[in-house]
Design an enzyme around this catalytic site. Structure first.
Site, PDB file in Angstrom:
ATOM      1  N   ARG A 120      18.142   7.322  18.123  1.00 27.42           N
ATOM      2  CA  ARG A 120      16.759   7.542  18.443  1.00 27.42           C
ATOM      3  C   ARG A 120      16.019   8.317  17.307  1.00 27.42           C
ATOM      4  NH1 ARG A 120      15.855   6.903  23.824  1.00 27.42           N
ATOM      5  NH2 ARG A 120      13.681   6.891  23.186  1.00 27.42           N
ATOM      6  N   LYS A 161      15.729   9.239  35.704  1.00 24.74           N
ATOM      7  CA  LYS A 161      15.017   7.777  35.537  1.00 24.74           C
ATOM      8  C   LYS A 161      15.332   6.854  36.430  1.00 24.74           C
ATOM      9  CE  LYS A 161      14.833   8.786  30.418  1.00 24.74           C
ATOM     10  NZ  LYS A 161      15.022   8.718  29.273  1.00 24.74           N
ATOM     11  N   PRO A 175      10.727   4.403  30.146  1.00 25.96           N
ATOM     12  CA  PRO A 175       9.970   5.339  30.743  1.00 25.96           C
ATOM     13  C   PRO A 175      10.700   6.831  31.061  1.00 25.96           C
ATOM     14  CG  PRO A 175       9.781   3.442  32.141  1.00 25.96           C
ATOM     15  CD  PRO A 175      10.729   3.281  31.078  1.00 25.96           C
ATOM     16  N   GLU A 176      10.026   7.807  30.755  1.00 24.96           N
ATOM     17  CA  GLU A 176      10.574   9.300  30.892  1.00 24.96           C
ATOM     18  C   GLU A 176      10.503   9.241  32.355  1.00 24.96           C
ATOM     19  OE1 GLU A 176      10.202  12.085  28.018  1.00 24.96           O
ATOM     20  OE2 GLU A 176       9.871  10.867  26.162  1.00 24.96           O
TER      21      GLU A 176
END
Length: 262
Positions: free
Chosen positions: A251, A50, A2-3
Site C-alpha cells: 500500500r 470494515k 472503504p474505510e
C-alpha cells in the site's frame, strides 16, 4: 476499499431506514440465499471495523464486507426492477437498497460473529473499544507502526488515508517500530483517530486538516485535502519540505521527513 467510517455511516443509515420494518429481501443475482429473510423484521444494523452486520427478529444475521468494489445503493421505494449483478436487495416501507460486488455477503451465526470480533482489533468508532488491546500488540512488535495501523487484527477500520494522516498529526514516523511507541503517544493517536473518524461518519467524508493549517494549495485544484496522503513530491503544508512516499506492504505510504522524524 472503504474505510471504517464509511461502513459505520452505512450501518447508521440502514438502522434508521429499516429498523422495525418487515423487509422484502431477495437476491436477483441468485448468489445469496435470501428466501429465509424475506418478510422478516429488521431489528438493527451495526459495524465492526470494515464489516457490516444486519440483524433480524428471528436472530438471523447477514455479514457484508464491501471489499474493493462493493457498493450498497439507497433509493426510495417502490424500487425499480434490478439492473446488473445485484447480490442482495432489501426493500422497506419507504426506502430500499441493492448490494453489488461485495467481497462477502453471507448468513452469520452468533458463533461466526464471535469469531469475527475475536480476530479484529478494537474499532475506534465503537464505544466498547479498548485502545490498550491495540497497544499491547503494537508495543511487543518491532513491525513498523505504519504497517500495524493497517492491520485489522491490531486496529479495526483504519485505512490508508487515516493511517497517513494520523501519523502526521502525531509527528510519528511510519517506520517507527512498535516497541519504540510509548503509551502516551499511542493514547494521543488513538484519541485523534476516534475524533477524526467520528467526523467522517457525521460528515460523510474524511477531514483531517486542522482549520489553522488549511490555507489551500495554489494551483492544486482537485488534489486531496490532506496533510500527506497522496501528496508525495509536494511541499508539506506545515514546514514546506517535500513529502515522501513509498510502498509499504503493498500500500502507498506518505509522510513528511521533517515533521515526522525518525
Amino acid at each position: 476499499m472503504p474505510e471504517g467510517h464509511t461502513i459505520h455511516r452505512l450501518a447508521r443509515l440502514h438502522h434508521r431506514r429499516y429498523r422495525g420494518q418487515q423487509l422484502a429481501v431477495s437476491s436477483p443475482q441468485g448468489r445469496f440465499v435470501a428466501e429465509r429473510l424475506d418478510g422478516q423484521y429488521f431489528t438493527r444494523a451495526e459495524a465492526w471495523g470494515k464489516h457490516l452486520l444486519h440483524h433480524y427478529d428471528s436472530g438471523d444475521m447477514v455479514h457484508i464486507h464491501l471489499g474493493l468494489y462493493g457498493k450498497f445503493s439507497d433509493v426510495k421505494a417502490p424500487m425499480p426492477p434490478p439492473v446488473g449483478q445485484v447480490r442482495l436487495r432489501i426493500e422497506g416501507d419507504d426506502h430500499g437498497g441493492d448490494l453489488r460486488g461485495p467481497t462477502a455477503c453471507e448468513m452469520f451465526t452468533p458463533e461466526d460473529l464471535d469469531a469475527l470480533v475475536a480476530r479484529l482489533g478494537p474499532d475506534p468508532l465503537r464505544k466498547d473499544a479498548d485502545p490498550d488491546k491495540a497497544f499491547a500488540r503494537i508495543h511487543k512488535s518491532r513491525r513498523p507502526l505504519g504497517a500495524m495501523l493497517m492491520d485489522q487484527k491490531v486496529i479495526a477500520g483504519i485505512g490508508n488515508v487515516y493511517r497517513a494522516e494520523v501519523l502526521f498529526r502525531a509527528n510519528v514516523h511510519p517506520m517507527r517500530p512498535g516497541t519504540a511507541v510509548d503509551h502516551r503517544v499511542w493514547q494521543k493517536m488513538w484519541d485523534d483517530t476516534v475524533e477524526l473518524m467520528d467526523v467522517g461518519v457525521r460528515r460523510g467524508k474524511i477531514i483531517t486538516i486542522r482549520s489553522e493549517d488549511d490555507h489551500g494549495t495554489p494551483g492544486m485544484r482537485g488534489r486531496p485535502r490532506s496533510y500527506v496522503y497522496r501528496r508525495g513530491g509536494e511541499p508539506c503544508r506545515i514546514c514546506g519540505n517535500t513529502i515522501l512516499g513509498e510502498v509499504m506492504e503493498g500500500r502507498n505510504l506518505f509522510w513528511c521527513p521533517s515533521c515526522q522524524p525518525d
